[in-house]
Every structure is written in C-alpha cells, then in structure tokens.
Write a protein that holds these residues in place. Structure first.
Motif, PDB file in Angstrom:
ATOM      1  N   GLN A  83       0.815  -1.214   0.000  1.00 18.49           N
ATOM      2  CA  GLN A  83       0.000   0.000   0.000  1.00 18.49           C
ATOM      3  C   GLN A  83       0.851   1.268   0.000  1.00 18.49           C
ATOM      4  O   GLN A  83       0.342   2.359  -0.257  1.00 18.49           O
ATOM      5  CB  GLN A  83      -0.927   0.000   1.218  1.00 18.49           C
ATOM      6  N   GLU A 179      -1.175   9.875   3.113  1.00 21.01           N
ATOM      7  CA  GLU A 179      -2.254   8.927   3.398  1.00 21.01           C
ATOM      8  C   GLU A 179      -3.227   8.867   2.228  1.00 21.01           C
ATOM      9  O   GLU A 179      -3.752   7.801   1.892  1.00 21.01           O
ATOM     10  CB  GLU A 179      -2.982   9.346   4.681  1.00 21.01           C
ATOM     11  N   SER A 180      -3.468  10.017   1.586  1.00 21.96           N
ATOM     12  CA  SER A 180      -4.374  10.017   0.429  1.00 21.96           C
ATOM     13  C   SER A 180      -3.786   9.219  -0.729  1.00 21.96           C
ATOM     14  O   SER A 180      -4.513   8.572  -1.482  1.00 21.96           O
ATOM     15  CB  SER A 180      -4.671  11.454  -0.018  1.00 21.96           C
ATOM     16  N   LYS A 183      -4.388   5.552  -0.045  1.00 21.74           N
ATOM     17  CA  LYS A 183      -5.778   5.230  -0.392  1.00 21.74           C
ATOM     18  C   LYS A 183      -5.957   5.183  -1.907  1.00 21.74           C
ATOM     19  O   LYS A 183      -6.716   4.354  -2.426  1.00 21.74           O
ATOM     20  CB  LYS A 183      -6.723   6.263   0.223  1.00 21.74           C
ATOM     21  N   TYR A 187      -7.345   2.088  -4.106  1.00 22.64           N
ATOM     22  CA  TYR A 187      -8.466   2.280  -5.031  1.00 22.64           C
ATOM     23  C   TYR A 187      -8.091   1.838  -6.447  1.00 22.64           C
ATOM     24  O   TYR A 187      -8.862   1.111  -7.100  1.00 22.64           O
ATOM     25  CB  TYR A 187      -8.895   3.741  -5.038  1.00 22.64           C
TER      26      TYR A 187
END
Length: 523
Positions: A83, A179-180, A183, A187
């Motif tokens: 991630q 952090e975005s 994510k 996604y």
C-alpha cells in the motif's frame, strides 16, 4: 503459550552469504515464543551493520523475536508495504513466511530467522521514514533536508510493548497527502483491467453535439474513471452529460474545465491504469523524502500544480497561483527558510538568462538595455554605457534592472537561502496567471497577489504591517529590505498525484521525473 521444538530442515540460507546453512542433524533447540530466548554467537554479526551489532550486543546477543505475535505482526506490516508502493520481498517476505511456517528449525536456522527479522524491521522502518531511494541519487537539482532515524529505540519499543505495527505507522510520513496516496493506490488496485479500452485519436477538438465514433470511446473512458455515471448509454453524441463529465475529469487533471476534448484532454484520458499506479507509487516515494515537519509557519509550493499554500500550525490560511520554471529551466526542489523581503527590488540577470536571452537580444538591438531599464557594470563595478558594451565579453558584465513597473521581479521579492539562487517574486507579466499550465519562468517562482502573501508573513512580525503600508513603500520607489525575525520555512516540492474530496487528482509531469524514479524503485 506452549513451546515447540526446532529441528534442522537443511534448507535455510545464511542472511550474509545467501548460501545454505551447514547441516547439523543432531542440533536441537527449543523456543518458547512468549519468553524463552537463546544466545547467538557474536561472530555471527561480523558482517552486520553497526546499529544491529550494537543492539544485539546490548541484549547479550540473545535472540529478539521469541514472541510469535511480534513475528507475525512484522510479516503483516511487510505485506502491507504494498500500500506504500513498496515490494514485500525487498524486506524478505517470502523467506520470513517460510521460516514462520516451519515449526521445526535447527538452532542455526533459528538464529538466521531472528537476524533476518531484525534486518527486515530495520530496512522497512528506514524506507517508510526516508524512502527506498535518495532524492540526490535520482535528481540533480533536488536539495531536501537530510532525514535521520535512530531505529534501535524503535525496535526496543516495538518488542517491549508488542507494537511493531504502531512503530511502522509512526515511520510513515504524517502528512494527509501521503495517506491520500496510499488510499489512491488501494483504489486503483481495486479497478478492473482497462486493456480492452481503445485509445482515443482525435484530429480536431470534440465539442457540444458533435456526433463522432470517438465520442463513444471518450464516454467509455469517462465511465471507467467514474466521471460519467455507468448507467448512461454509450452513444456517439457529445451531449450535456458527457460535457459535464469531461469538465469533472479536466478539473481532476489540472486542466481548464471547458468541456472540450482537445489533444491534451484526450492524452490524459488515454493514460492507462498501470501508468496511473506507477504515478502514485513514485509520489509515495517522494513524500517519504519530504520532511515530516514543515514547520509552524511555512510556504509550500507544489511545482506541477502551480500552487503555493501558506501554512500556519498545519492549517492552510492562504493559497496563491504561481508560475514555475520551464521544462528546460526547471524550478528546483528544496527546503529553506525565508530571511527577508525586498520592496522595489532590483534584478540582477542570472547566467542562464544572460546566455539564452539577454546576449542574443542585445546583440540584435542595443536598445534592449534602455527598453528594459537595465544598467551594465564591469568587474570593477564601473558602469558601462550600452554603446560601450562588448558582446564578446557579455558574460563578464553584471546586468542590473532598476526598480519599477517593468522590473522582472515586480514590486516585491521574497528571499531565502539556496544554492540555486531562486526565490519568490512578483512579476510584470501578471497575465500569465490566467493560464492553466504555467511552466513559463526561468526557474524562479512568480506568485499572484504577492502583497497579500507579504502582509500575512509580515503581520506575524508586527501587527501594523498591511497592504496599505506596503503600497506606500512601493510608491516611494526606494529599494528596501525587510528582515524577518520569525521563522518562515519554504518548501518547493514536486508531486503529481493525490486524492481529495473531489477524487483522484493527477497533474502533468512537467519535468518528466516520474519514469526515472519508477525505474529506480523497481531495480
């Protein structure tokens, strides 16, 4: 928890040499995961790093990872590094998982496993904190603060409190953008394969009510990226819903949202899912390079987004459009501190502009100097008249543009130390701020509404500072420096992807920096 017996399997490898460990069939060790440890021969650490040697020495060379939960948590953290755009096997995931799966290991294999766990902890923590690569090893004109991490106290805390996962989280950049990006990668990995989507090829811009085969392809791309609702029929008519979807797509990519599909918009629509993943991965790495603490008061410029944010106590109190360097004269990435402002600045022509602009233009027409309100000085600081200027000695002179409305720096300059001699400043070409793509300068950063920025910076020095007072000083025409007592950090940064309330955001890689970094990350 009960213990288990460790017997040699003959398949483990020495973490130093990569060779199979020698067989020792009679050798048996018992390990109780909760509390029992055993001692590793100190000679086994001869090739280890200073930090790891020191840590084991302080523990009398006892094994560290007797707790099964700690080991499994580290494995989960390594797997989760995906991630962060990192590769788990860079941190020995498969080897560690194989060790953990086997419940019958020899003492030598157990030692190898323990040391490999420690090495993996160190490496992952370091990479999450400061990046897998170094900025200076990838880009020449990046000058970021050096980040240091003392891992031994972190390992101590992680093992004592059984908080390996929390320690790894603390190593990650604390910024919302990072952090975005994590994510964003999750996604993007959830999206279906896009290889069946045809490329959009257009000869002329697609406008309202156009009926073309390309419109169906445009709609399919917009539907894939969820800018267009999937329930809408895919027709060849460029209708209102498609136009609104294109505007949404254009906003997310930093284009002017006119709803017209020109070549730039088509190129962005054609970028594949795989390329977008790579873009997010390289931006995750860049954010690991950036300092964890921007400072209480900071000016942060995102070069590819052409924006400046003034930050106070982690809150954005103002944003400004900026103009940045052209691709052949890029604005450098750097960290610095603003030390003074200049009202009615003079401008000394830098070497690049001297070579590429001033010299050829002055050769063609000596009126160049008068038209640009510019004075010439020789090495002894004597003023040279334009008619006495020798173009063959052009690079031996110093060229200074006087203050005024025609000055390249405008009415105000924001200075900060850096080896590139760049700074923020006003401009006499304010029309440039109306353009969506603003890589137009020679390296320095031009800021829109600079007096508003100056007022906010100076008001922390003295509440009496305001734009009226600054305008009065400008009207007087005198060059004046205003030194700053309070710290105002400056961070000129480069990121081309993030996620916010409006969804995934991508910006053009104006300096073509993404590809080279991705290759470094995957080597």
């Amino acid at each position: 928890m009960t213990g288990f017996t460790l017997l040699l399997l003959g398949c483990a490898k020495d973490p130093h040499t990569g060779k199979n460990l020698p067989a020792a069939k009679a050798e048996v060790a018992t390990l109780h995961p909760n509390n029992n440890t055993f001692t590793i021969d100190s000679s086994y650490f001869s090739n280890e790093t200073k930090e790891i040697k020191s840590y084991y020495k302080n523990k009398n060379y006892n094994t560290l990872w007797a707790n099964e939960s700690d080991r499994k948590t580290l494995l989960l953290c390594i797997a989760a590094a995906k991630q962060d755009g990192l590769q788990p096997n860079d941190y020995n995931y498969d080897a560690l998982a194989a060790f953990e799966k086997n419940k019958r290991l020899s003492a030598k294999e157990s030692m190898a496993y323990d040391l490999l766990l420690t090495q993996s902890f160190y490496k992952l923590a370091l990479h999450l904190f400061k990046g897998k690569t170094e900025a200076t090893g990838v880009y020449e004109d990046w000058a970021l603060q050096q980040k240091k991490l003392d891992i031994n106290p972190l390992l101590e805390e992680a093992l004592n409190n059984h908080t390996v996962d929390k320690i790894m989280d603390r190593c990650r950049p604390p910024h919302k953008v990072y952090e975005s990006l994590r994510k964003s990668l999750v996604y993007l990995n959830s999206l279906p394969d896009d290889s069946n989507l045809e490329k959009i090829v257009i000869e002329e811009s697609v406008k309202e009510n156009d009926s073309l085969p390309q419109v169906a392809l445009i709609k399919k791309r917009l539907t894939y990226w969820k800018d267009l609702e999937g329930s809408d029929s895919i027709t060849c008519v460029y209708d209102t819903k498609a136009i609104e979807a294109v505007k949404k797509f254009q906003k997310r990519h930093g284009f002017y949202p006119d709803g017209v599909v020109g070549k730039k918009t088509a190129e962005a629509l054609n970028i594949s899912l795989e390329e977008r993943k790579k873009q997010v991965i390289v931006n995750l790495e860049r954010w690991r390079w950036f300092t964890h603490d921007f400072g209480q008061s900071a000016v942060i410029i995102n070069i590819p987004d052409y924006t400046l944010a003034l930050i106070n106590n982690n809150d954005t109190i103002a944003t400004h459009k900026v103009v940045v360097g052209k691709p052949d004269r890029p604005t450098p990435v750097l960290d610095s501190k603003m030390n003074y402002l200049v009202i009615n600045p003079t401008w000394t022509v830098p070497p690049t502009i001297l070579k590429k602009d001033l010299t050829p233009k002055a050769k063609a027409d000596l009126n160049y100097f008068a038209e640009n309100n510019m004075r010439i000085f020789d090495k002894e600081n004597n003023e040279v008249l334009p008619e006495e200027w020798n173009p063959k000695l052009a690079d031996t002179y110093r060229y200074v543009q006087n203050p005024g409305n025609s000055n390249a720096l405008g009415n105000i300059k924001f200075n900060y130390y850096n080896r590139f001699s760049v700074y923020l400043h006003d401009t006499n070409h304010r029309e440039m701020f109306s353009r969506p793509q603003r890589a137009l300068s020679s390296g320095c950063i031009r800021v829109q509404n600079p007096l508003e920025l100056a007022e906010k910076i100076l008001s922390k020095e003295d509440s009496e500072w305001n734009t009226d007072k600054l305008n009065e000083m400008i009207a007087e025409g005198e060059t004046e420096k205003i030194y700053l007592k309070n710290t105002n950090n400056v961070h000129q940064l480069y990121w081309t992807a993030w996620m916010d309330k409006n969804g995934l955001q991508f910006r053009s890689d104006i300096y073509n920096l993404d590809k080279v970094l991705y290759q470094k990350l995957r080597n």
